[in-house]
Design an enzyme around this catalytic site. Structure first.
Site, short mmCIF file in Angstrom:
data_model
loop_
_atom_site.label_atom_id
_atom_site.label_comp_id
_atom_site.label_asym_id
_atom_site.label_seq_id
_atom_site.Cartn_x
_atom_site.Cartn_y
_atom_site.Cartn_z
N TRP A 101 0.30 -11.72 16.90
CA TRP A 101 -0.20 -12.46 15.65
C TRP A 101 -0.89 -13.50 15.92
O TRP A 101 -2.03 -13.80 15.19
CB TRP A 101 1.00 -12.37 14.59
CG TRP A 101 1.56 -11.29 14.23
CD1 TRP A 101 2.83 -10.67 14.14
CD2 TRP A 101 0.83 -10.15 13.53
NE1 TRP A 101 2.98 -9.46 13.88
CE2 TRP A 101 1.92 -9.36 13.25
CE3 TRP A 101 -0.51 -10.01 13.22
CZ2 TRP A 101 1.34 -7.74 12.84
CZ3 TRP A 101 -0.74 -8.72 12.55
CH2 TRP A 101 0.15 -7.90 12.20
N ASP A 171 1.88 -19.85 10.47
CA ASP A 171 1.94 -18.54 10.08
C ASP A 171 3.64 -18.20 9.95
O ASP A 171 4.15 -18.12 11.21
CB ASP A 171 1.43 -17.36 10.89
CG ASP A 171 1.57 -16.12 10.46
OD1 ASP A 171 2.38 -15.84 9.44
OD2 ASP A 171 1.18 -15.15 11.00
N LYS A 195 7.91 -9.14 5.02
CA LYS A 195 8.90 -9.32 5.88
C LYS A 195 10.28 -9.71 5.13
O LYS A 195 11.09 -9.22 5.16
CB LYS A 195 8.63 -10.28 6.97
CG LYS A 195 7.04 -10.02 7.58
CD LYS A 195 7.04 -8.62 8.25
CE LYS A 195 5.66 -8.20 8.49
NZ LYS A 195 4.75 -8.96 9.39
C1 LIG Z 1 3.35 -8.77 9.87
C2 LIG Z 1 2.58 -10.16 10.20
C3 LIG Z 1 1.33 -10.46 10.07
C4 LIG Z 1 0.57 -9.50 9.27
O1 LIG Z 1 0.89 -9.37 7.99
P1 LIG Z 1 -0.34 -8.48 7.01
O2 LIG Z 1 0.10 -9.02 5.77
O3 LIG Z 1 -0.06 -7.13 7.28
O4 LIG Z 1 -1.63 -9.28 7.12
C5 LIG Z 1 0.99 -11.80 10.31
N1 LIG Z 1 1.81 -12.56 10.88
C6 LIG Z 1 3.05 -12.35 11.05
C7 LIG Z 1 3.72 -13.23 11.93
C8 LIG Z 1 3.70 -11.21 10.82
O5 LIG Z 1 4.66 -10.88 10.98
#
Ligand SMILES: *Cc1c(COP(=O)(O)O)cnc(C)c1O
Length: 360
Positions: A101, A171, A195
């Site tokens: 990511w 993030d 998540k």
């Molecule tokens: C799942 C995830 C993403 C991507 O998320 P989307 O909403 O599908 O774009 C980005 N960063 C992390 C840390 C993730 O776990």
């Protein structure tokens, strides 16, 4: 009705109470004769839903007044572009690469300016967090970027990088609201909610006010400019109304559970049950450096691909689902977010013990 123990990395398990409440309100939200899905985002009823959600989130995370909260669409991945578009004044940013990511965000940023790699754990398949206490940080960096919890590899920063005064952007998709957080250490915190908070389709961006300006990269779409969204209190256009409503319910659930201190206590307790077993097991092994272990995503292997597959199959049949590791790393991964009860982890460990005996 029979609910499974769902160890999915995302979209992931939600509190049953929240789902039940949403079900009860599905046809008639609080006497207004319609579903939240059917009402105007400009209505008084909806205004209360989104305002309440923001208020509760602010309370949970102790978000200072000089930070804006935005409920947006496009997932976390959309912010991979929005971050450089809004923040790259010098067109230069530093990225710490601790997994896929972070790498995707880094690659996206390269489309808009100079993105440099400050540190990486790619040399050992992202199984650790690099030492970020004294990085070589160029003076003209607009920001330092991290992915705080690495959903795929199961590592997490236990101390934030020393950014030497540069704005920290994180993030937090897979550790959002899993423990208390000092918001003032960040310029921007953002995460997709699927998540640990709600249904896919909502990304929450928490950004310090001085970073939300009209001075964005030329060509930045109106919708990706944080100022557009912040000035309109996330109602510039139709927001992901229903998703925000569910997030709001999860915030209330978290408050009722005792807030983020209590969630952290529970999450440590839950993860410990699984990690303790992995450390003593002769069959199963954790795959990341102990001090960098995530409380949310726990990857493990048997060391034998066939046995891994057998385990996943038998676990699924026994009601422990979505344990297969990410397609790029194989093995297994148990995601044990806020809404996974302790009982689910205990029962999983019991099942693993039984499997180990049968396959010794
Ligand atoms: C799942 C995830 C993403 C991507 O998320 P989307 O909403 O599908 O774009 C980005 N960063 C992390 C840390 C993730 O776990």
């Amino acid at each position: 009705m029979s609910r499974v123990y769902n160890f999915s990395a995302g979209p992931a398990v939600l509190p049953e109470e929240v789902l039940q409440e949403a079900a009860d309100e599905m046809l008639d939200y609080k006497g207004c004769g319609m579903s939240v899905m059917e009402m105007s985002h400009r209505s008084k009823v909806y205004d209360e839903i989104i305002k309440d959600a923001e208020k509760d989130l602010r309370e949970l995370m102790n978000i200072p007044d000089n930070y804006k909260v935005m409920f947006l669409q496009g997932g976390a991945s959309q912010q991979f572009a929005a971050v450089p578009m809004n923040l790259m004044k010098n067109k230069k940013a530093g990225y710490i690469i601790t997994g896929q990511w972070a790498k995707k965000a880094y690659q996206e940023a390269k489309m808009y300016g100079e993105a440099i790699e400050l540190a990486s754990s790619a040399d050992e398949t992202f199984s650790y967090i690099p030492d970020c206490s004294n990085l070589d940080i160029p003076d003209d960096l607009d920001y330092v970027y991290i992915c705080e919890n690495n959903t795929i590899y199961g590592t997490k920063y236990k101390t934030l990088p020393n950014t030497k005064g540069k704005t920290l952007v994180a993030d937090v998709s897979s550790c959002f609201l899993s423990e208390p957080v000092d918001v003032t250490k960040y310029g921007v915190i953002y995460g997709g909610v699927q998540k640990n908070i709600g249904p896919a389709g909502v990304v929450i961006v928490i950004a310090r006010e001085d970073l939300i300006t009209d001075d964005v990269l030329a060509g930045t779409p109106t919708m990706l400019k944080w100022k557009t969204q912040a000035d309109a209190d996330s109602l510039y256009n139709t927001p992901p109304c229903y998703g925000i409503y569910i997030c709001g319910k999860v915030f209330k659930w978290l408050k009722k559970m005792g807030g983020l201190e209590e969630m952290q206590r529970r999450n440590i307790e839950k993860a410990q049950i699984l990690y303790d077993f992995l450390d003593e097991s002769k069959l199963f092994k954790g795959t990341v450096r102990k001090e960098d272990r995530s409380l949310m995503n726990v990857p493990f292997v048997t060391g034998n691909e066939e046995l891994d597959a057998k385990f996943v199959k038998e676990a699924t049949a026994a009601g422990f689902v979505n344990l297969k590791g990410h397609r790029t790393v194989g093995g297994m991964r148990a995601s044990i977010y806020n809404a996974m009860p302790k009982e689910g982890v205990e029962k999983l460990v019991e099942f693993m013990k039984k499997f180990e005996k049968e396959n010794a």
